[in-house]
Scaffold this motif. Structure first.
Motif, PDB file in Angstrom:
ATOM      1  N   SER A 294       0.918  -1.199   0.121  1.00 59.51           N
ATOM      2  CA  SER A 294       0.062   0.229  -0.113  1.00 59.51           C
ATOM      3  C   SER A 294       0.899   1.230   0.056  1.00 59.51           C
ATOM      4  O   SER A 294       2.052   1.122   0.639  1.00 59.51           O
ATOM      5  CB  SER A 294      -0.966   0.025   1.150  1.00 59.51           C
ATOM      6  OG  SER A 294      -0.078   0.348   2.396  1.00 59.51           O
ATOM      7  N   PHE A 295       0.552   2.040  -0.655  1.00 58.07           N
ATOM      8  CA  PHE A 295       1.106   3.383  -0.771  1.00 58.07           C
ATOM      9  C   PHE A 295       0.301   4.617  -0.529  1.00 58.07           C
ATOM     10  O   PHE A 295      -0.924   4.425  -1.357  1.00 58.07           O
ATOM     11  CB  PHE A 295       2.098   3.783  -1.773  1.00 58.07           C
ATOM     12  CG  PHE A 295       3.370   2.821  -1.824  1.00 58.07           C
ATOM     13  CD1 PHE A 295       4.332   3.220  -0.966  1.00 58.07           C
ATOM     14  CD2 PHE A 295       3.547   1.761  -2.629  1.00 58.07           C
ATOM     15  CE1 PHE A 295       5.547   2.403  -0.873  1.00 58.07           C
ATOM     16  CE2 PHE A 295       4.498   1.110  -2.503  1.00 58.07           C
ATOM     17  CZ  PHE A 295       5.756   1.190  -1.725  1.00 58.07           C
ATOM     18  N   PRO A 296       0.480   5.772   0.026  1.00 58.24           N
ATOM     19  CA  PRO A 296      -0.687   6.847  -0.226  1.00 58.24           C
ATOM     20  C   PRO A 296      -0.738   7.453  -1.387  1.00 58.24           C
ATOM     21  O   PRO A 296       0.279   7.549  -2.097  1.00 58.24           O
ATOM     22  CB  PRO A 296      -0.184   7.996   0.737  1.00 58.24           C
ATOM     23  CG  PRO A 296       0.939   7.062   1.647  1.00 58.24           C
ATOM     24  CD  PRO A 296       1.580   5.882   0.765  1.00 58.24           C
ATOM     25  N   ASN A 297      -1.835   7.345  -2.027  1.00 51.65           N
ATOM     26  CA  ASN A 297      -2.418   7.766  -3.101  1.00 51.65           C
ATOM     27  C   ASN A 297      -1.427   7.433  -4.770  1.00 51.65           C
ATOM     28  O   ASN A 297      -0.706   8.304  -5.080  1.00 51.65           O
ATOM     29  CB  ASN A 297      -2.212   9.333  -3.350  1.00 51.65           C
ATOM     30  CG  ASN A 297      -3.173  10.020  -2.066  1.00 51.65           C
ATOM     31  OD1 ASN A 297      -4.272   9.576  -2.102  1.00 51.65           O
ATOM     32  ND2 ASN A 297      -2.511  10.842  -1.450  1.00 51.65           N
ATOM     33  N   PRO A 298      -1.311   6.204  -4.580  1.00 50.85           N
ATOM     34  CA  PRO A 298      -0.534   5.589  -5.815  1.00 50.85           C
ATOM     35  C   PRO A 298      -1.387   6.037  -7.394  1.00 50.85           C
ATOM     36  O   PRO A 298      -2.713   6.049  -7.313  1.00 50.85           O
ATOM     37  CB  PRO A 298      -0.550   4.059  -5.624  1.00 50.85           C
ATOM     38  CG  PRO A 298      -1.723   3.996  -4.962  1.00 50.85           C
ATOM     39  CD  PRO A 298      -1.790   4.947  -4.047  1.00 50.85           C
ATOM     40  N   PRO A 299      -0.597   6.423  -8.219  1.00 47.85           N
ATOM     41  CA  PRO A 299      -1.254   6.682  -9.491  1.00 47.85           C
ATOM     42  C   PRO A 299      -1.929   5.508 -10.263  1.00 47.85           C
ATOM     43  O   PRO A 299      -1.354   4.394  -9.970  1.00 47.85           O
ATOM     44  CB  PRO A 299      -0.032   7.252 -10.180  1.00 47.85           C
ATOM     45  CG  PRO A 299       1.232   6.656  -9.772  1.00 47.85           C
ATOM     46  CD  PRO A 299       0.872   6.483  -8.482  1.00 47.85           C
ATOM     47  N   LYS A 300      -2.772   5.896 -10.890  1.00 48.15           N
ATOM     48  CA  LYS A 300      -3.307   4.786 -11.737  1.00 48.15           C
ATOM     49  C   LYS A 300      -2.811   4.203 -12.862  1.00 48.15           C
ATOM     50  O   LYS A 300      -1.820   5.191 -13.548  1.00 48.15           O
ATOM     51  CB  LYS A 300      -4.859   5.219 -12.194  1.00 48.15           C
ATOM     52  CG  LYS A 300      -6.016   5.312 -11.442  1.00 48.15           C
ATOM     53  CD  LYS A 300      -6.431   3.591 -11.122  1.00 48.15           C
ATOM     54  CE  LYS A 300      -7.869   3.842 -10.792  1.00 48.15           C
ATOM     55  NZ  LYS A 300      -8.333   2.604 -10.038  1.00 48.15           N
ATOM     56  N   ARG A 301      -2.517   2.664 -13.185  1.00 48.35           N
ATOM     57  CA  ARG A 301      -1.541   2.291 -14.213  1.00 48.35           C
ATOM     58  C   ARG A 301      -2.832   1.925 -15.188  1.00 48.35           C
ATOM     59  O   ARG A 301      -3.651   1.139 -15.171  1.00 48.35           O
ATOM     60  CB  ARG A 301      -0.915   1.244 -13.730  1.00 48.35           C
ATOM     61  CG  ARG A 301      -0.153   0.386 -14.806  1.00 48.35           C
ATOM     62  CD  ARG A 301       0.711  -0.482 -14.352  1.00 48.35           C
ATOM     63  NE  ARG A 301       1.399  -0.072 -13.057  1.00 48.35           N
ATOM     64  CZ  ARG A 301       2.656  -0.228 -12.874  1.00 48.35           C
ATOM     65  NH1 ARG A 301       3.485  -0.808 -13.637  1.00 48.35           N
ATOM     66  NH2 ARG A 301       3.294   0.248 -11.630  1.00 48.35           N
TER      67      ARG A 301
END
Length: 126
Positions: free
Chosen positions: A57-64
């Protein structure tokens, strides 16, 4: 090289992804840690005792982008003994598989589902 060591996946909603990989895919938890400095969970998962996936988990990962097909890693594939059984198992969790296809070279049956972040997951019958 000896073998693939593991596959790393970042989920946009850690708890939803964790439940999917543990319940739907029946992967086993090796360890789960929270890394305070990164505000990130790291969950190590195994298949039949063999370490295969790191779920982060990471805060606010960008969509791929997944569709249309993009460059880079395309999908994760699992060999299964009984495709109909795994499709039924997934359906019991409201995860619907695509129509079954036949590999034109091996004549083996396969299908795809999607994880909670739309990562394609293939089941390929042995």
């Amino acid at each position: 090289m000896n073998k693939v060591h593991h596959i790393a996946i970042i989920g946009s909603d850690y708890e939803v992804s964790k439940q999917f990989y543990i319940d739907v895919l029946s992967l086993e938890v090796i360890r789960e840690v929270y890394r305070e400095e990164r505000k990130s969970y790291k969950l190590d998962l195994a298949l039949h005792g063999e370490y295969v996936i790191e779920l982060f988990s990471f805060p606010n990962p960008p969509k791929r982008p997944s569709r249309p097909e993009s460059c880079g890693l395309r999908h994760l594939a699992f060999e299964v003994d009984d495709l109909d059984k795994i499709i039924a198992h997934c359906k019991s969790y409201n995860v619907i598989a695509e129509p079954i296809r036949i590999d034109e070279f091996t004549q083996k049956r396969f299908t795809f589902i999607a994880d909670p972040d739309d990562l394609p997951i293939e089941f390929y019958e042995k």
